[in-house]
Each structure stands twice: as structure tokens, then as C-alpha cells.
Design an enzyme around this catalytic site. Structure first.
Site, mmCIF file in Angstrom:
data_model
loop_
_atom_site.group_PDB
_atom_site.id
_atom_site.type_symbol
_atom_site.label_atom_id
_atom_site.label_comp_id
_atom_site.label_asym_id
_atom_site.label_seq_id
_atom_site.Cartn_x
_atom_site.Cartn_y
_atom_site.Cartn_z
ATOM 1 N N ARG A 46 1.644 5.810 1.020
ATOM 2 C CA ARG A 46 1.969 4.969 2.157
ATOM 3 C C ARG A 46 2.850 3.828 1.670
ATOM 4 O O ARG A 46 2.625 3.276 0.598
ATOM 5 C CB ARG A 46 0.704 4.397 2.819
ATOM 6 C CG ARG A 46 -0.162 5.429 3.534
ATOM 7 C CD ARG A 46 0.528 5.958 4.790
ATOM 8 N NE ARG A 46 -0.317 6.857 5.554
ATOM 9 C CZ ARG A 46 -0.348 8.173 5.401
ATOM 10 N NH1 ARG A 46 0.425 8.738 4.465
ATOM 11 N NH2 ARG A 46 -1.131 8.916 6.149
ATOM 12 N N GLU B 143 7.979 2.145 8.102
ATOM 13 C CA GLU B 143 8.136 3.585 7.880
ATOM 14 C C GLU B 143 9.602 3.996 7.846
ATOM 15 O O GLU B 143 10.018 4.761 6.985
ATOM 16 C CB GLU B 143 7.396 4.353 8.977
ATOM 17 C CG GLU B 143 7.457 5.861 8.833
ATOM 18 C CD GLU B 143 6.655 6.379 7.655
ATOM 19 O OE1 GLU B 143 7.230 6.469 6.556
ATOM 20 O OE2 GLU B 143 5.478 6.698 7.828
ATOM 21 N N HIS C 177 9.816 11.053 5.174
ATOM 22 C CA HIS C 177 8.391 11.408 5.262
ATOM 23 C C HIS C 177 8.236 12.924 5.450
ATOM 24 O O HIS C 177 7.531 13.400 6.340
ATOM 25 C CB HIS C 177 7.726 10.660 6.420
ATOM 26 C CG HIS C 177 6.240 10.506 6.239
ATOM 27 N ND1 HIS C 177 5.518 9.493 6.809
ATOM 28 C CD2 HIS C 177 5.342 11.235 5.527
ATOM 29 C CE1 HIS C 177 4.240 9.597 6.489
ATOM 30 N NE2 HIS C 177 4.118 10.663 5.700
#
Length: 336
Positions: free
Chosen positions: A247, A275, A294
Site C-alpha cells: 500500500r 493511489e 496497481h
């Protein structure tokens, strides 16, 4: 459960389309009857509350709303939650376990592509593939053996794994096949356990100072937010690589950016904080940083493995058999 238990899908429509689809519905029909073909994204509507009153199994996925006291009160027949993705922490709380509802997760299936991505990136970084490809494109000339630094390659390098999570252990097990020195840092691991993976148990400080490549696999918890601090990043060897598939928020983003932009370290980032970095963020233009969207976790055909893993546990839950991949309440706060 009843002879043909009732079930509901609870996930985002995009998740349903990509992960469940018609093939998944056919597999579900072998074990349960969907009360509606439309996945729920909100448990608070009158329609959803009426459906919850009859459901015995929730099949959840990315985009599932939280299951709390109100939802449990509306679902007196609920006996199992089958999660088609990894972490359930975003939608399953202690109330679910207190009710005796069994919970499963496809985390093990989702771990495989993350392990594969990490292994690939470690090997590519050991060979310095990205900067060498960039140099080749600029010069259109292959360097002679005498021009190649002797430290380049994967033989004898030191790789440090932060957190022996499900993915971290998988990475260590695969790296054991390579001629590397392996380090692991994890407060819940003993030295003899680390040795079974071919690794030396060290502190976080030693791991960052000694590793040529550091791979992060710690879950994002209150205690791990910002765990990879400016001090740990400063301790990395010049030219060392930080790989993050965990993360983004476990890393001090400002310290990482400063070290990378200065050219002191390299980074492979499948996750960032936030993100998606804003377009003007300096890491986008940093030649020694690779940012991927991601994608390490399950995507494309890898979703089939997650669906099959989850629905195997659906079959076992319906039959009253022990789950293959149960989620335990006592370990929920320590997992991703």
C-alpha cells in the site's frame, strides 16, 4: 442451510461483470440460488433490505458495502460470506464473527500474481533492465563486457522482504531458488522460521541498510502507516531499489520522492499515496522510477482463479464442510 441456499451478490457492477459474469453465475447455480441477478451496492435501500431478509450466503467482491449491525439485523438467515477478492477488512467487522457467520477470502488466489510480479521486478532490477534499455535506446550501441559494472546482475545480491505476509512468504520461497542473500523483517517471525525460507531475520533498519533491493509486503494498519520512514529510506544503499506492491501509505511519500528525484535510489511502485499521483507529481518524470497502475494483483484471466477459489468455498459452506480459506477474527486486524 436449506437444500438450495439463497445467495446475493454484493459488489460493484464492474466487479460482477469482470469476475463473476455468466460463467460464475452458472457455477453459483450448482450450489445456491441467486435471489436477484443484480449485485447489491447499497444495503440500505428498501429493495436491498427485503432481499437481505431471505439471504443465507453473501458472495462479496470489490465494491461491497460494509456489513454491520444494521445489515446483520436485516439478514437473520445469513450463515456465510464468501469474498471473491483478498482483504475483507473493508466490509466485514467483528459483529459478523460474533454472529457465528463463516467468512472466506480469495486472498491466496490473489496473492499469486502479486508474487509473480514481485519476483519479475526483482530479477529485472537486478539486471538493471529499465535503465539499460533506456541507455540502449539513446545510444543504439551495445556496451562491451568491460563497460558493464561488476555489481550488475542477480548473483549474490541481497534482497530484503519487509513483512512475512502471505505474499512476502511466497516471494521468499521463490527467491530461495536464486543465488541471493535473503533478509526478512517481521515482528511476528522467529529466526528459525525465517531460516526455513532461506532468509535471515533482521531489524527494519538492518534490512534497509543491507539490501540491494527492498520489497514491501506489509499490510496497511494504523501501526504501519508511514512505517517506511525517511530514516529507513536514507539508510538505503546508493542505487538500491524499493519495490512496493503493498500500500502506498506504508511509505513516507515525500522522503521517497526526494531520494528518487535526487537519483540516490530506484523505485518500482505498483501503489502510491495517493493511489493515483497528480499529473504534476515529480515521480512521473523520474527515469529511475517505474510506476505501474496497481496491476500486480489479479486482473484479466487471473480473475478466473479468484472466482474458482471463492466458489470452491461456497460449495463447502453449503455442504457444511470446513472452508479451504477461512478468515479468522483473531487475525483480521493483522492482515491486509
Amino acid at each position: 442451510m436449506t437444500t438450495t441456499p439463497t445467495a446475493l451478490l454484493a459488489m460493484a457492477p464492474a466487479t460482477d461483470e469482470a469476475l463473476i459474469g455468466e460463467a460464475g453465475r452458472a457455477e453459483i447455480a450448482e450450489h445456491a440460488r441467486l435471489l436477484t441477478d443484480t449485485p447489491l451496492t447499497d444495503f440500505s435501500t428498501p429493495e436491498a433490505e427485503a432481499l437481505l431478509g431471505d439471504v443465507e450466503v453473501l458472495i462479496t467482491g470489490w465494491g461491497c458495502p460494509p456489513v454491520g449491525e444494521a445489515q446483520l439485523a436485516a439478514a437473520p438467515k445469513l450463515r456465510a460470506i464468501i469474498h471473491t477478492a483478498g482483504s475483507v477488512r473493508g466490509h466485514v467487522g467483528p459483529e459478523v464473527f460474533a454472529r457465528g457467520i463463516v467468512v472466506s477470502s480469495a486472498a491466496a488466489a490473489n496473492a499469486k500474481p502479486v508474487i509473480e510480479y514481485t519476483l519479475a521486478m526483482i530479477l529485472l532490477e537486478g539486471k538493471k533492465v529499465l535503465p539499460r534499455a533506456q541507455a540502449y535506446a539513446r545510444t543504439c550501441r551495445q556496451p562491451s563486457l568491460g563497460e558493464i559494472p561488476p555489481g550488475l546482475g542477480n548473483h549474490g545480491i541481497t534482497v530484503g522482504v519487509l513483512s512475512a505476509s502471505l505474499i512476502g512468504r511466497g516471494v521468499l520461497e521463490r527467491l530461495a531458488w536464486h543465488d541471493m542473500d535473503l533478509l526478512v523483517a517481521d515482528p511476528y517471525v522467529e529466526a528459525d522460521e525465517a531460516a526455513c525460507w532461506g532468509a535471515e531475520l533482521v531489524t527494519n533498519e538492518d534490512l534497509f541498510a543491507r539490501s540491494d533491493i527492498v520489497s514491501l509486503h506489509t499490510p496497511l494498519l494504523a501501526a504501519t502507516r508511514g512505517l517506511v520512514s525517511a530514516e529507513l529510506i536514507a539508510a538505503m544503499k546508493p542505487g538500491a531499489t524499493l519495490i512496493n506492491t503493498a500500500r502506498g501509505a506504508v511509505v513516507d511519500q515525500d522522503a521517497l520522492t526526494e531520494a528518487a528525484v535526487a537519483g540516490r535510489i530506484r523505485a518500482v511502485l505498483d501503489v502510491t499515496d495517493p493511489e493515483t499521483l497528480p499529473p504534476e507529481h515529480p515521480l512521473w518524470g523520474c527515469e529511475n522510477v517505474l510506476i505501474t497502475p496497481h496491476l500486480a494483483g489479479s486482473q484479466g484471466n487471473e480473475l478466473i482463479r479468484m472466482r474458482r477459489s471463492a466458489l470452491a468455498d461456497l460449495a463447502r459452506a453449503v455442504a457444511g464442510e470446513p472452508l479451504l480459506h477461512p478468515v479468522r477474527h483473531e487475525t483480521l486486524e493483522l492482515t491486509a
